[in-house]
Design an enzyme around this catalytic site. Sequence first.
Site, short mmCIF file in Angstrom:
data_model
loop_
_atom_site.label_atom_id
_atom_site.label_comp_id
_atom_site.label_asym_id
_atom_site.label_seq_id
_atom_site.Cartn_x
_atom_site.Cartn_y
_atom_site.Cartn_z
CE LYS A 279 -3.98 -1.77 2.63
NZ LYS A 279 -4.99 -1.58 1.60
NE ARG A 353 -11.01 -9.76 -2.13
CZ ARG A 353 -11.33 -8.87 -3.06
NH1 ARG A 353 -11.67 -9.26 -4.28
NH2 ARG A 353 -11.33 -7.58 -2.78
#
Length: 496
Positions: A279, A353
Amino acid sequence: MDFSTKKAQPETVRTACVVVPAFRGGKLSEAAKRIDRHGRGQLTRALKNSEFDGAPGTNLMLLDVAGVGAARVLLIGAGKDGQLNVADFRKVMHSALRRLCTAGIGDATLFISEIGVSARDEQWLATQIATLAVEAAYRFDVMKSEADGSGSKQLGRLVLGTGSAPSRRQQAALARGRAVGQGVNLARDLGNLPPNICTPDYLARRAREMGRLNRLRVNVLDVADMEKLKMGALLAVARGSRQPARLIAIEHRGGPAKQKPVVLVGKGVTFDTGGISLKPSAEMDEMKYDMSGAGSVFGTMYAVSAMKMPLNVVGLIPATENMPDGQATRPGDIVTSMSGKTIEILNTDAEGRLILCDALTYAERYDPAAVIDIATLTGACVIALGKVATGLFTPDDKLASEILDAGENTWDRAWRMPVWDDYQDQLKSNFADVANIGGRPAGSVTAACFLARFAKKFRWAHLDIAGTAWKSGKEKGSTGRPVALLTQFLMNRAGW
Ligand code: BES
Ligand code: MN
Ligand code: ZN
């Protein structure tokens, strides 16, 4: 904090602060008028000289009102005639309670029977007040060498003054509201803790401790256990971290032995750097909140056990960090999930996920009545719904309305989004059964669609709390959402 109801009068009640409403234009409520009469018009005079106009969210604190037992009188704005909508009611109570907390008042008595909320009964009001009070008293100062405002008194006791004999139902409503508030604050504490302290193993230790104190059954799987279960997706995320992953199970068995449990699955990424798909550095500190789904499961399990809710509930928390490392999973790696489905990991930052899909498969062994997962899953959900509504994704209309109702009731609201199969195409992989990202369009929907593939064996809903779990900026901190929604959902299921 202690809550009770009491038959008393505002002018004579023994309390550090008596709280009474005033309406728009400075009109006094009946409770305020009694004080005014005993104080020979002191309230009326004070109102004339102040800017306080009875608007929701405004208050006026008066000291030493003559002829009154309490040392302080807090006038709280209650709108035109005290008939409020839920948002204004919460504003009124929140600002009043904040005022009591910042003034260092140890105990207060509220005479607010003239405040009403359309379509909500007394019990609802009592529950809301107790929850809001516990939330208002929240401080996070364990990491400061000197606690802010230490020495000032904590709001420790709140009494609802009534004209008639206090009812047991109201007392029970207060106790439930307190349990919700404490659950919310527990979730906030875990969210606010720094990521060097709140690690996967720390969460496991906190779960064990909570289990001991609240008679919850707790089981913690370590990395070797997860390897045996072939949780290849969860372990792919954990590979890059020096902190060992944990899968935490917390069980509340309040219902009949044969009743199928509701299973809550909370994303517990204790820090999300993005992994090799790193990120950008701006605001990366906020990724300590990436375990807020897990925090909400802790908070809800606490509330459920404190209320002794007659329902079976299981909390499941896959906990790991997402870090870059020589051992870390690469974009392009293909892993086999516990379900047997293979996943092409095209972006290591779509890690939530990956841990949730194995936890969902693991949930099958509980033969659940329903599974709800809670996750700070996508930035796209923040773009879609902002910080107001939690994203609700489920193919199950009945479950959707139960969850939306619980959110509406507690004002911890969710908004439904589609999980249509039409979106599944975006997750096609040339090399594996499924890819872990679906491109930019409808990013929160394709994330939910990914999870849906692993939730075929039970009724299932997914809550994306990326926008609602914390606040940025000056008030930076965890919100404890959606503990109130989840607890209410379970209360409704328990028939309460
Ligand atoms: N934890 C983040 C989601 C997130 C982002 C929560 C911003 C709160 C604020 C999640 O693991 C993530 O990184 N998601 C990616 C998915 C993308 C790579 C498909 C995202 O939203 O950018
Ligand atoms: Mn991520
Ligand atoms: Zn994440």
